[in-house]
Scaffold this active site. Structure first.
Site, mmCIF file in Angstrom:
data_model
loop_
_atom_site.group_PDB
_atom_site.id
_atom_site.type_symbol
_atom_site.label_atom_id
_atom_site.label_comp_id
_atom_site.label_asym_id
_atom_site.label_seq_id
_atom_site.Cartn_x
_atom_site.Cartn_y
_atom_site.Cartn_z
ATOM 1 N N ASP A 11 0.840 -1.194 0.000
ATOM 2 C CA ASP A 11 0.000 0.000 0.000
ATOM 3 C C ASP A 11 0.873 1.241 0.000
ATOM 4 O O ASP A 11 2.039 1.217 0.425
ATOM 5 C CB ASP A 11 -0.885 0.027 1.246
ATOM 6 C CG ASP A 11 -1.781 -1.187 1.355
ATOM 7 O OD1 ASP A 11 -2.417 -1.547 0.350
ATOM 8 O OD2 ASP A 11 -1.844 -1.780 2.456
ATOM 9 N N ASP A 53 -0.881 -2.482 -4.321
ATOM 10 C CA ASP A 53 -2.088 -2.905 -3.602
ATOM 11 C C ASP A 53 -3.069 -1.735 -3.526
ATOM 12 O O ASP A 53 -3.734 -1.428 -4.488
ATOM 13 C CB ASP A 53 -1.715 -3.446 -2.226
ATOM 14 C CG ASP A 53 -2.846 -4.254 -1.601
ATOM 15 O OD1 ASP A 53 -3.529 -4.985 -2.330
ATOM 16 O OD2 ASP A 53 -3.049 -4.159 -0.370
ATOM 17 N N ASP A 54 -3.173 -1.063 -2.406
ATOM 18 C CA ASP A 54 -4.094 0.065 -2.244
ATOM 19 C C ASP A 54 -3.315 1.353 -1.993
ATOM 20 O O ASP A 54 -2.169 1.328 -1.519
ATOM 21 C CB ASP A 54 -5.045 -0.180 -1.075
ATOM 22 C CG ASP A 54 -5.890 -1.424 -1.256
ATOM 23 O OD1 ASP A 54 -6.503 -1.568 -2.326
ATOM 24 O OD2 ASP A 54 -5.922 -2.263 -0.337
ATOM 25 N N ASP A 78 -5.005 2.222 3.218
ATOM 26 C CA ASP A 78 -5.650 0.993 3.683
ATOM 27 C C ASP A 78 -5.839 1.063 5.201
ATOM 28 O O ASP A 78 -4.868 1.104 5.955
ATOM 29 C CB ASP A 78 -4.799 -0.216 3.320
ATOM 30 C CG ASP A 78 -5.513 -1.540 3.564
ATOM 31 O OD1 ASP A 78 -6.574 -1.526 4.213
ATOM 32 O OD2 ASP A 78 -5.005 -2.583 3.116
ATOM 33 N N ASN A 127 -4.937 -5.445 -4.700
ATOM 34 C CA ASN A 127 -6.350 -5.124 -4.504
ATOM 35 C C ASN A 127 -6.824 -4.001 -5.408
ATOM 36 O O ASN A 127 -7.891 -4.067 -6.000
ATOM 37 C CB ASN A 127 -6.615 -4.767 -3.046
ATOM 38 C CG ASN A 127 -6.554 -5.971 -2.125
ATOM 39 O OD1 ASN A 127 -6.700 -5.844 -0.928
ATOM 40 N ND2 ASN A 127 -6.335 -7.170 -2.673
ATOM 41 N N LYS A 148 -9.129 2.564 0.731
ATOM 42 C CA LYS A 148 -9.855 1.475 1.390
ATOM 43 C C LYS A 148 -10.026 1.892 2.849
ATOM 44 O O LYS A 148 -9.087 1.853 3.637
ATOM 45 C CB LYS A 148 -9.086 0.164 1.287
ATOM 46 C CG LYS A 148 -9.802 -1.015 1.910
ATOM 47 C CD LYS A 148 -8.882 -2.229 2.043
ATOM 48 C CE LYS A 148 -8.599 -2.846 0.697
ATOM 49 N NZ LYS A 148 -7.737 -4.053 0.848
ATOM 50 N N ALA A 171 -23.933 27.752 -0.217
ATOM 51 C CA ALA A 171 -23.908 26.369 0.253
ATOM 52 C C ALA A 171 -22.607 25.744 -0.229
ATOM 53 O O ALA A 171 -21.937 26.294 -1.117
ATOM 54 C CB ALA A 171 -25.116 25.588 -0.291
ATOM 55 N N ASP A 221 -19.947 23.530 -2.277
ATOM 56 C CA ASP A 221 -19.860 22.921 -3.602
ATOM 57 C C ASP A 221 -19.682 21.418 -3.444
ATOM 58 O O ASP A 221 -19.260 20.928 -2.392
ATOM 59 C CB ASP A 221 -18.673 23.494 -4.382
ATOM 60 C CG ASP A 221 -18.783 24.996 -4.589
ATOM 61 O OD1 ASP A 221 -19.900 25.539 -4.443
ATOM 62 O OD2 ASP A 221 -17.724 25.626 -4.885
ATOM 63 N N GLU A 225 -13.493 23.452 -3.323
ATOM 64 C CA GLU A 225 -14.477 24.521 -3.163
ATOM 65 C C GLU A 225 -14.061 25.709 -4.014
ATOM 66 O O GLU A 225 -12.894 26.144 -3.964
ATOM 67 C CB GLU A 225 -14.582 24.913 -1.690
ATOM 68 C CG GLU A 225 -15.592 25.989 -1.384
ATOM 69 C CD GLU A 225 -17.029 25.468 -1.328
ATOM 70 O OE1 GLU A 225 -17.939 26.305 -1.222
ATOM 71 O OE2 GLU A 225 -17.232 24.241 -1.381
#
Length: 433
Positions: free
Chosen positions: A207, A232-233, A236, A268, A273, A425, A427, A432
């Site tokens: 990761d 992988d990620d 994680d 993965n 994740k 409000a 975004d 933003e």
């Protein structure tokens, strides 16, 4: 009277950060030198032995090569470290290990031949601050297929700061928080990490960032971080029993052989994740927060709940060009699948076709509002340029991608979730106007 004043002044100076010492380390230095800018030391170990709370150690640019660990492998399944940081600072006087301004010290562990798992830098101290260091090469040995990953930086400390690190080409995660609380990973990059010799498949465990902490250690934050080209990620949080926050961070192109789009079956491939307990229902799961972040071009999911047993918070995130942009797959008490998550003000571009959120608490997101988004809604929709150089203070670069134009359909379409915004409000998405 004079002696009393002198003693009082000496005590005050000893307690004041202004009286702290400054030391220097350089690849061509010597640990028998004075540790000054003109006569620097050579090793991290010696600098730590001398440094006291409040001190700063400046590392000059160049390559610091490591060929063996501080201890021998007790077994082929054991773990050893190239550097062990075990001396703590204090809340008011951390110990700082910083790159010398304008220079890049590179800590290279690729030459280590220890026949077990390797932690490039193992941090078990509290109140220390690493800044500006490049960390690479934490190895696996090709004839040892008994283990999972090695690690660039492995953390089991509290109140530590890891700032402006460049973590790459490690055979496992760039930075992994095993335990400890109130650690801040700030403006750090982790990329091109790949574990080719992991026992359950090449690419399964490298990761960009990981936090698998036990209960009772809250306050860990990843802020302003980037993860890309990891096998992988990107991020994680599996098996984390204390809450973690990921904010203002970007993750792209995970799950492939780094630098390519060649799929690694064991990798993965998720951008962020954000939870899960190895596919099991647990009654003591915790809520993590992911906000103002971007995930794109990941092999599987951009934002993924990973069978988490309760709703996680996903606020103000942007996803595009993932196989699934937002995947809120959770797990029910009986072990069955259920979709859980609190999603507000998120953006999936160009539409909500790549989602798995049915049944989750989803409102005021681009797909809920059925927005017909196009490139004209943003300054850019490019998938390149996200790895641009950081700003001088280390913060994320000013890139135009997915910043809304004045006429964008995402402007002022969100709801107030207690986070800062401009206009009538919030975004939608990570940026933003």
């Amino acid at each position: 009277m004079y002696l009393s004043r002198c003693i009082a002044a000496a005590v005050a100076c000893a307690a004041a950060p202004a009286c702290a010492a400054t030391y220097y380390v350089a690849p061509a230095g010597s640990d028998t030198a004075a540790g000054t800018e003109a006569a620097p030391w050579q090793s991290f170990a010696h600098a730590q032995a001398v440094a006291q709370p409040g001190d700063t150690v400046w590392f000059r640019g160049g390559r610091y090569a490591y060929t063996r660990a501080t201890t021998s492998c007790a077994s082929r399944r054991a773990a050893v470290a190239g550097i062990v940081l075990d001396k703590s600072g204090t809340a008011t006087q951390p110990i700082r290990y910083w790159a010398y301004p304008g220079e890049t010290p590179v800590f290279d562990f690729a030459g280590m031949k220890d026949d077990c798992r390797v932690k490039g830098i193992e941090v078990v101290a509290d109140w220390i601050h690493l800044k500006g260091l490049e960390i690479t090469g934490a190895p696996q040995q090709p004839d040892n297929r008994l283990n999972h990953e090695s690690w660039g930086v492995w953390v089991n400390g509290n109140h530590d700061v890891f700032e402006r690190l460049d973590l790459h080409h490690n055979m496992g995660p760039g930075l992994f928080i095993k335990d400890g609380g109130w650690n801040l990973v700030l403006n750090t990059d982790s990329h091109h990490n790949y574990d080719p010799y992991t026992s359950n498949g090449a690419g399964q465990s490298a990761d960009g960032f990981g936090a698998h902490i036990s209960a009772g250690h809250p306050g860990n934050v990843f802020r302003g971080c980037r993860a890309w080209d990891n096998s992988d990620d990107g991020f994680d949080l599996i098996n984390a029993y204390s809450p973690v926050t990921i904010e203002q961070s970007w993750a792209w192109q995970q799950g492939y052989l780094p630098g390519t789009h060649t799929s690694l079956p064991a990798g993965n491939g998720n951008g962020i994740k954000a939870g899960g307990y190895s596919g099991r229902y647990v009654p003591n799961g915790v809520k993590h927060v992911v906000r103002f972040s971007v995930a794109f071009d990941n092999k599987v999911s951009g934002f993924y709940a990973n069978h988490h047993p309760l709703a996680l918070d996903f606020f103000h995130n942007t996803a595009f060009r993932n196989a699934v942009d937002f995947n809120m797959l959770g797990i029910a008490p009986d072990g069955g699948p259920v979709y859980l998550g609190t999603l507000r003000n998120n953006l999936a571009y160009p539409d909500g076709a790549r989602l798995k959120v049915a049944g989750a608490d989803s409102a005021a997101n681009s797909w809920d509002l059925h927005l017909a988004l196009s490139a004209a809604d943003f300054d850019s929709v490019a998938a390149t340029g996200w790895d641009a150089p950081r700003k001088p203070d280390g913060s994320l670069p000013d890139v135009p991608m997915f910043h809304p134009t004045a006429a964008s359909a995402v402007v002022d379409k969100g709801v107030d979730v207690g986070l800062p915004y401009h206009g009538k409000a919030p975004d939608l998405g990570a940026f933003e106007r």
